[in-house]
Motif scaffolding. Sequence first.
Motif, PDB file in Angstrom:
ATOM      1  N   THR A  12       5.531  -9.562   8.678  1.00 27.70           N
ATOM      2  CA  THR A  12       5.296 -10.831   7.979  1.00 27.70           C
ATOM      3  C   THR A  12       4.034 -11.538   8.453  1.00 27.70           C
ATOM      4  O   THR A  12       3.765 -12.673   8.034  1.00 27.70           O
ATOM      5  N   THR A  13       3.263 -10.879   9.290  1.00 28.64           N
ATOM      6  CA  THR A  13       1.974 -11.433   9.729  1.00 28.64           C
ATOM      7  C   THR A  13       0.877 -10.935   8.794  1.00 28.64           C
ATOM      8  O   THR A  13       0.647  -9.720   8.676  1.00 28.64           O
ATOM      9  N   GLY A  14       0.226 -11.853   8.106  1.00 29.05           N
ATOM     10  CA  GLY A  14      -0.739 -11.467   7.071  1.00 29.05           C
ATOM     11  C   GLY A  14      -1.907 -10.646   7.585  1.00 29.05           C
ATOM     12  O   GLY A  14      -2.405  -9.760   6.878  1.00 29.05           O
ATOM     13  N   THR A  15      -2.353 -10.900   8.805  1.00 31.21           N
ATOM     14  CA  THR A  15      -3.512 -10.173   9.329  1.00 31.21           C
ATOM     15  C   THR A  15      -3.225  -8.685   9.532  1.00 31.21           C
ATOM     16  O   THR A  15      -4.156  -7.884   9.599  1.00 31.21           O
ATOM     17  N   ASN A  16      -1.949  -8.307   9.628  1.00 32.26           N
ATOM     18  CA  ASN A  16      -1.601  -6.894   9.802  1.00 32.26           C
ATOM     19  C   ASN A  16      -1.692  -6.106   8.494  1.00 32.26           C
ATOM     20  O   ASN A  16      -1.591  -4.877   8.517  1.00 32.26           O
ATOM     21  N   TRP A  17      -1.864  -6.810   7.391  1.00 30.82           N
ATOM     22  CA  TRP A  17      -1.892  -6.142   6.086  1.00 30.82           C
ATOM     23  C   TRP A  17      -3.312  -5.913   5.567  1.00 30.82           C
ATOM     24  O   TRP A  17      -3.502  -5.178   4.606  1.00 30.82           O
ATOM     25  N   THR A  18      -4.285  -6.524   6.156  1.00 29.82           N
ATOM     26  CA  THR A  18      -5.661  -6.420   5.668  1.00 29.82           C
ATOM     27  C   THR A  18      -6.544  -5.725   6.698  1.00 29.82           C
ATOM     28  O   THR A  18      -6.131  -5.485   7.837  1.00 29.82           O
ATOM     29  N   GLY A  19      -7.752  -5.398   6.270  1.00 33.94           N
ATOM     30  CA  GLY A  19      -8.697  -4.742   7.170  1.00 33.94           C
ATOM     31  C   GLY A  19      -8.603  -3.233   7.099  1.00 33.94           C
ATOM     32  O   GLY A  19      -7.756  -2.664   6.410  1.00 33.94           O
ATOM     33  N   THR A  20      -9.479  -2.570   7.854  1.00 36.19           N
ATOM     34  CA  THR A  20      -9.537  -1.104   7.811  1.00 36.19           C
ATOM     35  C   THR A  20      -8.311  -0.443   8.434  1.00 36.19           C
ATOM     36  O   THR A  20      -8.006   0.705   8.131  1.00 36.19           O
ATOM     37  N   ASP A  21      -7.621  -1.160   9.312  1.00 40.16           N
ATOM     38  CA  ASP A  21      -6.409  -0.625   9.929  1.00 40.16           C
ATOM     39  C   ASP A  21      -5.158  -1.324   9.419  1.00 40.16           C
ATOM     40  O   ASP A  21      -4.076  -1.155  10.001  1.00 40.16           O
ATOM     41  N   GLY A  22      -5.287  -2.090   8.339  1.00 33.20           N
ATOM     42  CA  GLY A  22      -4.155  -2.837   7.809  1.00 33.20           C
ATOM     43  C   GLY A  22      -3.193  -1.970   7.020  1.00 33.20           C
ATOM     44  O   GLY A  22      -3.472  -0.813   6.685  1.00 33.20           O
ATOM     45  N   VAL A  23      -2.049  -2.550   6.704  1.00 30.26           N
ATOM     46  CA  VAL A  23      -1.001  -1.821   5.985  1.00 30.26           C
ATOM     47  C   VAL A  23      -1.481  -1.356   4.623  1.00 30.26           C
ATOM     48  O   VAL A  23      -1.203  -0.216   4.202  1.00 30.26           O
ATOM     49  N   LEU A  24      -2.200  -2.210   3.902  1.00 28.82           N
ATOM     50  CA  LEU A  24      -2.639  -1.838   2.552  1.00 28.82           C
ATOM     51  C   LEU A  24      -3.578  -0.633   2.586  1.00 28.82           C
ATOM     52  O   LEU A  24      -3.480   0.266   1.746  1.00 28.82           O
ATOM     53  N   GLN A  25      -4.503  -0.606   3.546  1.00 28.14           N
ATOM     54  CA  GLN A  25      -5.411   0.524   3.677  1.00 28.14           C
ATOM     55  C   GLN A  25      -4.638   1.796   4.035  1.00 28.14           C
ATOM     56  O   GLN A  25      -4.866   2.862   3.453  1.00 28.14           O
ATOM     57  N   ARG A  26      -3.726   1.702   4.990  1.00 25.13           N
ATOM     58  CA  ARG A  26      -2.941   2.870   5.401  1.00 25.13           C
ATOM     59  C   ARG A  26      -2.009   3.330   4.274  1.00 25.13           C
ATOM     60  O   ARG A  26      -1.777   4.530   4.103  1.00 25.13           O
ATOM     61  N   LEU A  27      -1.488   2.383   3.507  1.00 25.66           N
ATOM     62  CA  LEU A  27      -0.626   2.741   2.382  1.00 25.66           C
ATOM     63  C   LEU A  27      -1.416   3.501   1.318  1.00 25.66           C
ATOM     64  O   LEU A  27      -0.937   4.508   0.766  1.00 25.66           O
ATOM     65  N   ALA A  28      -2.637   3.043   1.024  1.00 22.71           N
ATOM     66  CA  ALA A  28      -3.483   3.730   0.049  1.00 22.71           C
ATOM     67  C   ALA A  28      -3.796   5.149   0.513  1.00 22.71           C
ATOM     68  O   ALA A  28      -3.748   6.111  -0.281  1.00 22.71           O
ATOM     69  N   GLU A  29      -4.102   5.309   1.794  1.00 29.97           N
ATOM     70  CA  GLU A  29      -4.376   6.644   2.334  1.00 29.97           C
ATOM     71  C   GLU A  29      -3.142   7.537   2.236  1.00 29.97           C
ATOM     72  O   GLU A  29      -3.241   8.722   1.900  1.00 29.97           O
TER      73      GLU A  29
END
Length: 236
Positions: A12-29
Motif C-alpha cells: 500500500t506504499t505508492g513509491t513501491n509501485w513506480t520507478g524502474t524497480d516498482g511493481v508496475l515495471q516488474r508486472l509488465a516484465e
Amino acid sequence: MGAIPGAWGWLTTGTNWTGTDGVLQRLAEHLVLTSVSMTIACVLALPVAVLLGHLGRGGALAVNLSNIGRAVPTFAVLVLLIVATNSARYWPTIIALVLFAVPPLLTNTYVGMHQVDRDAVEAARGMGMTGGQLLFRVELPLAAPFVMSGVRSAAVQVVATATLAAIPGEGGLGRIITAGFAQYDTAKVVAGAVLVAALALLVEGVFLALQRLLSPTRKARPARRPARPTPQMEFS
C-alpha cells in the motif's frame, strides 16, 4: 511488525509501485515473459496435438514423451541452459518455460481431439464434409473446452514459474522476492509472493471464463414463457 502486516504496508506504499524497480515495471516484465513463452509453446504444441488427434495416430507416444518432460525440474533446465549458452538474458528462461508449458498443452489438446464424439464425426463425414471441414467445423469446436483447459493450466504454471527469471538477474515479479531476500526484508518477500499468487489467480479466472464461453454445451438462456392469463370467474 509481522510478515503479513508488513507485506500489506509494503503493497500500500505508492513509491513501491513506480520507478524502474516498482511493481508496475516488474508486472509488465512478467506479463511479457509469460506471453512470449505461452505463444511459442502454443505454436509448437497445439498444431501437433490437433493433427495427431485428428489422424488418431502417434498421439499416445507424443503424450507419454511430453509427460516424461514434466519430471525434469524447470530450475534444473534453466541452470543448464544458462551454463550451456553462457547467457543470462531472457532466452534461457523462455526456453525453460516453453518446455514446461508444452506437456499440458499437448496432452489436453490430444485428449480433447481423441475424445470427440465419434457419432458426430461419422455423421459429419456422411454429410460429405472434407477432412478440413470435419476438423474445423466439428472436431475443434467439440474439443475446445479440453484445449482451453490445457492452455489455462499451462498459463497458470508459467506465471508462477516465471519468477525464476530473477535468478539470472532478469525482470519479472520474482525480482521483488529476490530483492527482499537480499535485503533481509521478509515483508517484501511476502509481498512479492502475494503479487505472483494474485496474478496466477487472475489468469486462472480469465481462462476459466474463456473455457466456459467456448464450451459447446453452454446453454443459452431459456426464453421466458408468457404468463398465463388468470382465469376470471363470472357471477350471474
